[in-house]
Design a protein around this motif. Structure first.
Motif, PDB file in Angstrom:
ATOM      1  N   ARG B 400      20.874  43.667  40.565  1.00 42.80           N
ATOM      2  CA  ARG B 400      21.711  43.149  39.494  1.00 42.80           C
ATOM      3  C   ARG B 400      22.195  41.742  39.845  1.00 42.80           C
ATOM      4  NH1 ARG B 400      27.313  43.468  37.836  1.00 42.80           N
ATOM      5  NH2 ARG B 400      27.374  43.658  35.569  1.00 42.80           N
ATOM      6  N   ALA B 401      22.262  40.881  38.869  1.00 42.48           N
ATOM      7  CA  ALA B 401      22.699  39.513  39.111  1.00 42.48           C
ATOM      8  C   ALA B 401      24.207  39.443  39.282  1.00 42.48           C
ATOM      9  CB  ALA B 401      22.282  38.627  37.950  1.00 42.48           C
ATOM     10  N   GLN B 402      24.642  38.543  40.134  1.00 44.33           N
ATOM     11  CA  GLN B 402      26.075  38.233  40.257  1.00 44.33           C
ATOM     12  C   GLN B 402      26.247  36.768  39.885  1.00 44.33           C
ATOM     13  OE1 GLN B 402      26.606  39.182  44.404  1.00 44.33           O
ATOM     14  NE2 GLN B 402      27.604  41.111  43.898  1.00 44.33           N
ATOM     15  N   PRO B 403      26.396  36.468  38.598  1.00 41.10           N
ATOM     16  CA  PRO B 403      26.527  35.056  38.210  1.00 41.10           C
ATOM     17  C   PRO B 403      27.730  34.392  38.869  1.00 41.10           C
ATOM     18  CG  PRO B 403      26.904  36.514  36.325  1.00 41.10           C
ATOM     19  CD  PRO B 403      26.396  37.375  37.432  1.00 41.10           C
ATOM     20  N   TRP B 404      28.807  35.150  39.066  1.00 45.55           N
ATOM     21  CA  TRP B 404      29.948  34.567  39.780  1.00 45.55           C
ATOM     22  C   TRP B 404      29.828  34.963  41.226  1.00 45.55           C
ATOM     23  CZ3 TRP B 404      32.206  31.203  36.759  1.00 45.55           C
ATOM     24  CH2 TRP B 404      32.205  31.434  35.376  1.00 45.55           C
ATOM     25  N   SER B 405      29.470  34.015  42.069  1.00 42.70           N
ATOM     26  CA  SER B 405      29.191  34.350  43.457  1.00 42.70           C
ATOM     27  C   SER B 405      30.449  34.851  44.157  1.00 42.70           C
ATOM     28  CB  SER B 405      28.661  33.129  44.191  1.00 42.70           C
ATOM     29  OG  SER B 405      28.580  33.415  45.563  1.00 42.70           O
ATOM     30  N   PRO B 406      30.356  35.988  44.871  1.00 42.84           N
ATOM     31  CA  PRO B 406      31.530  36.502  45.593  1.00 42.84           C
ATOM     32  C   PRO B 406      31.925  35.603  46.754  1.00 42.84           C
ATOM     33  CG  PRO B 406      29.579  37.817  46.074  1.00 42.84           C
ATOM     34  CD  PRO B 406      29.194  36.872  44.984  1.00 42.84           C
ATOM     35  N   PHE B 407      31.063  34.634  47.105  1.00 43.20           N
ATOM     36  CA  PHE B 407      31.402  33.778  48.244  1.00 43.20           C
ATOM     37  C   PHE B 407      32.285  32.604  47.842  1.00 43.20           C
ATOM     38  CE2 PHE B 407      27.515  35.945  49.398  1.00 43.20           C
ATOM     39  CZ  PHE B 407      27.915  36.522  50.576  1.00 43.20           C
ATOM     40  N   ILE B 408      32.529  32.461  46.535  1.00 42.45           N
ATOM     41  CA  ILE B 408      33.407  31.378  46.118  1.00 42.45           C
ATOM     42  C   ILE B 408      34.742  31.973  45.716  1.00 42.45           C
ATOM     43  CG2 ILE B 408      33.771  29.687  44.278  1.00 42.45           C
ATOM     44  CD1 ILE B 408      31.065  28.680  44.731  1.00 42.45           C
ATOM     45  N   ALA B 409      35.809  31.436  46.286  1.00 38.07           N
ATOM     46  CA  ALA B 409      37.134  32.011  46.090  1.00 38.07           C
ATOM     47  C   ALA B 409      37.534  31.943  44.615  1.00 38.07           C
ATOM     48  CB  ALA B 409      38.143  31.268  46.946  1.00 38.07           C
ATOM     49  N   GLY B 410      38.200  32.980  44.145  1.00 44.06           N
ATOM     50  CA  GLY B 410      38.695  32.978  42.775  1.00 44.06           C
ATOM     51  C   GLY B 410      37.715  33.576  41.788  1.00 44.06           C
ATOM     52  N   ASN B 411      36.530  34.001  42.256  1.00 46.01           N
ATOM     53  CA  ASN B 411      35.536  34.547  41.350  1.00 46.01           C
ATOM     54  C   ASN B 411      35.666  36.064  41.168  1.00 46.01           C
ATOM     55  OD1 ASN B 411      34.292  32.247  40.593  1.00 46.01           O
ATOM     56  ND2 ASN B 411      32.510  32.470  41.906  1.00 46.01           N
ATOM     57  N   GLU B 412      36.537  36.709  41.968  1.00 38.93           N
ATOM     58  CA  GLU B 412      36.573  38.173  41.983  1.00 38.93           C
ATOM     59  C   GLU B 412      36.837  38.734  40.594  1.00 38.93           C
ATOM     60  OE1 GLU B 412      38.432  36.225  43.864  1.00 38.93           O
ATOM     61  OE2 GLU B 412      37.515  36.429  45.845  1.00 38.93           O
ATOM     62  N   SER B 413      37.634  38.019  39.809  1.00 38.38           N
ATOM     63  CA  SER B 413      38.064  38.574  38.529  1.00 38.38           C
ATOM     64  C   SER B 413      37.087  38.256  37.402  1.00 38.38           C
ATOM     65  CB  SER B 413      39.435  37.984  38.183  1.00 38.38           C
ATOM     66  OG  SER B 413      39.320  36.574  38.204  1.00 38.38           O
ATOM     67  N   LYS B 414      35.977  37.549  37.703  1.00 40.86           N
ATOM     68  CA  LYS B 414      35.162  37.067  36.591  1.00 40.86           C
ATOM     69  C   LYS B 414      33.782  37.718  36.513  1.00 40.86           C
ATOM     70  CE  LYS B 414      36.416  32.433  37.733  1.00 40.86           C
ATOM     71  NZ  LYS B 414      36.017  31.080  37.727  1.00 40.86           N
ATOM     72  N   GLN B 415      33.644  38.984  36.897  1.00 38.92           N
ATOM     73  CA  GLN B 415      32.302  39.526  36.976  1.00 38.92           C
ATOM     74  C   GLN B 415      31.590  39.663  35.629  1.00 38.92           C
ATOM     75  OE1 GLN B 415      30.095  39.765  39.194  1.00 38.92           O
ATOM     76  NE2 GLN B 415      31.483  39.065  40.784  1.00 38.92           N
ATOM     77  N   ASN B 416      32.302  40.013  34.602  1.00 42.06           N
ATOM     78  CA  ASN B 416      31.607  40.328  33.350  1.00 42.06           C
ATOM     79  C   ASN B 416      32.033  39.447  32.198  1.00 42.06           C
ATOM     80  OD1 ASN B 416      30.125  42.445  34.521  1.00 42.06           O
ATOM     81  ND2 ASN B 416      32.000  43.667  34.498  1.00 42.06           N
ATOM     82  N   MET B 417      31.390  39.691  31.092  1.00 41.36           N
ATOM     83  CA  MET B 417      31.637  38.900  29.882  1.00 41.36           C
ATOM     84  C   MET B 417      33.052  39.124  29.408  1.00 41.36           C
ATOM     85  SD  MET B 417      29.082  37.415  28.038  1.00 41.36           S
ATOM     86  CE  MET B 417      29.656  35.866  27.504  1.00 41.36           C
TER      87      MET B 417
END
Lengths: 538, 417
Positions: B400-417
């Motif tokens: 599955r794709a992770q368009p918001w990379s978990p390695f960039i801070a602040g992306n945790e909350s943006k996984q889905n549409m």
């Protein structure tokens, strides 16, 4: 699974000779066909020490991607005309349809190279020996010391002997004897290059195995000293390398700008289609290459030579046609010339796009221009760059001779210095204009041949060089061939010395800023024409 | 106030005119128009031209089988000429004037970023077929290429592993624009998480169309003295040709310093002598050398199509990952339109969720239910002497794709549409 396969196998087995005169151990073949890389590495190790010629053939096959695994686990060596069983060497006909290629990745390839290097060290071909010695320089261990010393004793070529000495020293770094290791470190410190540094780094940081604590410290200090010595040598190499790269960039700039130095510099025509004349030269090279590929494949390596006159002629013809039809009507109207030639450049680009397609075309380096020569330890000069430097010098010499030693050159200088006076004494100025413009265009075509050997050949090729060309000519001083040469050299070197610090993007910006400042201070460029004609024309 | 009044009138007039055109178009619509937005000239033409042809091939194939919803597809091809602002202009032209139902197009991220506002404003649909940097999720875009976790991250993990050579130092080399910069930001964060220090990472950028790689190759050589080095190349377009030429001439072998590229496939290698490049790597979700019946059929179709249409170098036609992604995208769009029984943007978007397609990569790819990205397998290949790739590593199945990379801070909350 498939019904046809069983009978096929039977046929294959029947064809195999009953008594194989040479056969490899079945265990080795099984290891080689295994899924895990470790197994394969050990198989390659066993094959490397096997005296059987079949083992060498299997290793060679691995390097050439020609070993296949059948469904029943047997391995085949498949060449274009026949297939043989890797275990027995027996011919296999027909070649089975379902087979998987044994894939060799970088890790295996490295092991393979060093396994084969031993055999290659005694090859009669110098380049094979050179490559093998280079491979062993980083990968040899104490196990190969005997082989290396043997090869060193037999070697006659001094370059290869030098590399073998380094390889022996590198291999001794892992020796059990403290004394051997220490002398190896000292030897590498005196003679080693970049690969030796990589190995010494590991030695200087980590505690070297074996020996007592005291010995380790001694070894480590020695390694640090050796690294410092190598670093000093590498810094020197780098300086020379950068200077040579600058020279190579300068020759490219010079070839791109030389034609413009004539059309813009001498004749004063702002020719925005100059880049497209370069492009036409490059496409002429492509056409000649295609013709050679089709009709003279045997002489393919020499197509570049044949392309030189063709490129010159085609660019010159296009240039002369332009001059006769358009530019000639616009003398003395620089703004209209600028617009018109810009329009022409678009037309030429679109024409090429229509004929050859919008995509880049492939222009291959002939084999004698591929690869490079090692000038110093760790410094490789690619042959194509060397050729371009030489070529640019030849072209400059030719243009200089033409302008200063021929009747045509005399007329050209006469017309550019004082058109009316030249006209009065009977010089056919209009024809001279056409010829001069043709000469400038033809030289742009020669530049195109050179550019096709280092970069991409596409309809946009000219666009990326037009700014550089104008930069060189303006910086050098309009009307001066010598200025163009010096300016190309200066810009090339400046760019290459800035690039390591600033990066490619910033280096380019810095150069442009430098030129703006320079032109502010000295609008006439590096070299300016002196005397009445210069004042009259400005 | 007066000026605002003027704009209002102008806007109303514009809307009325647009409505008039819509009315006309509706009367004439016995075909469904499909926009194709790929650079056919300029620095990106080396990569994008074949995507245009792939799209045309798929459309021809669909039309031969009766089209979509009983209507034939009508391709509208435009050339944005590797000129990023022109992409937006051409996209607007496709949607507003030509009234296309969907657009297949773009390669570089900078061109995608340039057309995004147009697709959002006009609520139209873009299928983007190329691997990219992530950090984006737009309702109007379906991403059929890879997100970083489907390409870049596995490739770097491979290089750090035993099979990949156990690289300790990394040169991040790219063309200077949003995709390489963002990818390298993610990779740097990823490498940090693996304990690689900044001193062991060298980030280098070149302009588009750069052709002098002497200094860069010399610097890579120098950098590699400090330990096992790998180069991660995000060079885009025709700069790859001079880069690989220089690499080959300078004698930098893959066994010493492997180069893994994210934008180099079979098509880009057609212009290069690959013999000195054997062993350098590329990471994709598809290679021509993938063994699958779907792939055999795809390659056969493409070769036949190239010969038939007399494309340049048709006798040496190759397939690559973005071509496969284009092909998958068109078929998924067709399935979604048939499911929605309409080409209306919102209905098609809803119908796209969960679509599946048996792709040439040998796997059944699924469009994620929420994040507009495909679940894709990852392949790592080494260049062979004939310009094809040996697949040396692959995932077990699509991931599955992770368009918001978990390695960039602040992306945790943006996984889905």
């Amino acid at each position: 699974m498939c019904a046809w396969r069983a009978p096929l196998m039977l046929v294959v087995l029947c064809l195999a000779p009953l008594q194989a005169w040479s056969a490899l151990d079945a265990g080795v073949i099984k290891l080689l066909g295994s899924e895990t890389t470790e197994d394969r590495i050990s198989a390659i190790g066993q094959l490397a020490v096997s005296p059987d010629p079949l083992a060498a053939a299997v290793l060679r096959g691995l390097g050439e991607d020609s070993i296949y695994r059948l469904e029943d686990g047997r391995l085949l060596i498949v060449n274009s005309d026949y297939a043989a069983d890797a275990a027995t060497g027996a011919r296999v006909t027909p070649v089975p349809e379902t087979k998987d290629q044994l894939i060799v990745n970088n890790r295996l390839r490295k092991v393979l190279e060093s396994a084969q290097a031993g055999g290659k060290l005694v090859s009669p071909d110098r380049s094979v020996r050179l490559g093998a010695a280079g491979d062993l320089q980083t990968s040899a261990g104490p196990a190969q010391l005997l082989l290396l010393r043997d090869a060193r004793g037999k070697e006659t070529d001094t370059v290869i002997r030098g590399i073998l000495d380094l390889a022996i020293a590198s291999a001794s770094l892992r020796s059990d004897s403290m004394q051997d290791r220490l002398s190896a470190v000292q030897f590498l410190g005196e003679h080693g290059g970049a690969p030796a540094k990589t190995m010494l780094n590991a030695l200087a940081l980590a505690p070297a195995g074996g020996g007592g604590t005291e010995a380790e410290v001694r070894l480590r200090t020695a390694a640090q000293g050796a690294i410092a010595a190598i670093d000093r040598r590498l810094a020197r190499t780098e300086l020379v390398g950068t200077a040579l790269q600058g020279l190579s960039l300068a020759s490219v700039l010079l070839l791109a700008a030389l034609g413009l130095a004539i059309t813009f510099g001498l004749m004063g025509i702002i020719n925005m289609a100059h880049g497209e004349l370069l492009m036409i030269g490059a496409y002429a090279t492509y056409v000649v290459q295609s013709l050679f590929r089709q009709y003279l494949p045997g002489a393919f390596d020499w197509y570049v030579i044949a392309a030189i006159p063709v490129a010159f002629a085609s660019s010159a013809l296009v240039g002369m046609a332009l001059e006769r039809t358009v530019i000639h009507r616009l003398y003395g109207r620089p703004l209209e010339t600028l617009l018109c030639t810009w329009g022409i450049s678009l037309i030429l680009m679109q024409t090429v796009r229509t004929i050859f397609g919008a995509q880049n075309v492939e222009v291959a380096n002939p084999s004698w221009m591929s690869g490079g020569v090692t000038v110093m330890e760790g410094l490789v000069l690619p042959y194509n760059r060397i050729c371009i430097v030489i070529f640019s010098l030849l072209v400059v010499a030719l243009v200089w001779l033409l302008l200063n030693r021929t009747r045509l050159g005399l007329f050209v200088r006469g017309v550019t210095q004082n058109r009316w006076m030249a006209d009065c004494v009977g010089v056919p100025t209009s024809r001279i204009d056409t010829l001069t413009f043709g000469l400038g265009s033809g030289i742009a075509g020669l530049g195109g041949v050179a550019l096709s050997q280092i970069g991409n050949v596409g309809p946009d090729l000219g666009q990326s060089y037009i700014v550089d060309s104008f930069m060189v000519v303006v910086l050098g001083g309009v009307g001066q061939l010598a200025g163009t040469v010096i300016a190309a050299l200066g810009l090339g070197e400046l760019n290459k010395f800035l690039e390591p610090y600033a990066g490619a993007v910033l280096a380019k910006i810095a150069i442009l800023v430098f030129i703006i400042l320079f032109i502010q201070k000295r609008p006439q460029g590096l070299f300016a024409l002196k005397g009445r004609s210069a004042e009259a024309s400005s | 106030m007066k000026r605002r009044g003027f704009f209002k009138t102008a806007a109303i007039a514009g809307v009325m005119m647009a409505a008039g055109i819509v009315g006309q178009a509706a009367r004439a619509a016995d075909t469904i128009k499909v926009g194709i937005l790929h650079s056919l000239s300029g620095t990106m033409a080396i990569s994008e031209t074949t995507l245009k042809d792939t799209a045309l091939m798929a459309i021809e194939e669909i039309n031969a089988k009766g089209g979509v919803l009983g209507k034939k597809l009508e391709p509208v091809v435009v050339d944005p000429a590797s000129n990023w602002p022109l992409f937006a202009e051409k996209a607007r032209q496709l949607i507003s004037q030509d009234k296309v139902a969907v657009v297949f197009g773009c390669w570089t991220s900078v061109s995608r970023k340039s057309v995004l506002p147009v697709f959002k404003e006009l609520n139209s649909l873009l299928f983007y077929p190329v691997q990219y940097e992530g950090e984006e999720l737009e309702k109007n875009v379906f991403y059929t290429g890879a997100a970083p976790n489907q390409q870049a991250i596995p490739a770097v993990e491979y290089l750090m592993g035993t099979e990949g050579g156990g690289a300790k130092r990394f040169v991040l080399l790219g063309t200077d624009y949003v995709y390489p910069r963002t990818t390298n930001k993610i990779l740097r964060a990823f490498l940090h998480s693996k304990g690689i220090k900044d001193a062991d990472i060298d980030e280098v950028y070149t302009p588009f169309g750069h052709s002098d790689y002497q200094t860069i190759v010399a610097n890579i050589k120098k950098f590699s003295q400090g330990g096992k080095t790998a180069v991660i190349s995000t060079i885009n377009g025709d700069s790859n040709v001079p880069f690989y030429k220089e690499l080959g001439n300078a004698g930098l072998k893959a066994t010493d310093v492997p180069v893994v590229a994210f934008s180099v496939g079979e098509e880009e290698l057609r212009g290069v002598d690959t013999k000195p490049l054997v062993g350098h790597l590329a990471a994709w979700n598809y290679f021509e050398s993938v063994k699958a019946p779907e792939n055999d059929a795809f390659i056969k179709k493409w070769k036949a199509y190239s010969l038939n249409k007399k494309l340049p170098n048709a006798d040496k036609a190759v397939t690559n990952d973005p071509m496969e992604a284009t092909y998958v995208g068109i078929y998924m769009w067709k399935a979604a339109v048939e499911k929605a029984k309409s080409t209306d943007t919102d209905k098609v978007i809803a119908a796209m969720a969960g679509q599946t397609f048996k792709a040439p990569s040998g796997f059944t790819l699924t469009m994620d239910k929420t994040n507009h990205h495909l679940h894709k397998p990852v392949y790592i290949g080494e260049i062979k002497a004939d310009g094809q790739f040996n697949i040396v590593w692959k995932t077990k199945g699509p991931i599955r794709a992770q368009p918001w990379s978990p390695f960039i801070a602040g992306n945790e909350s943006k996984q889905n549409m």
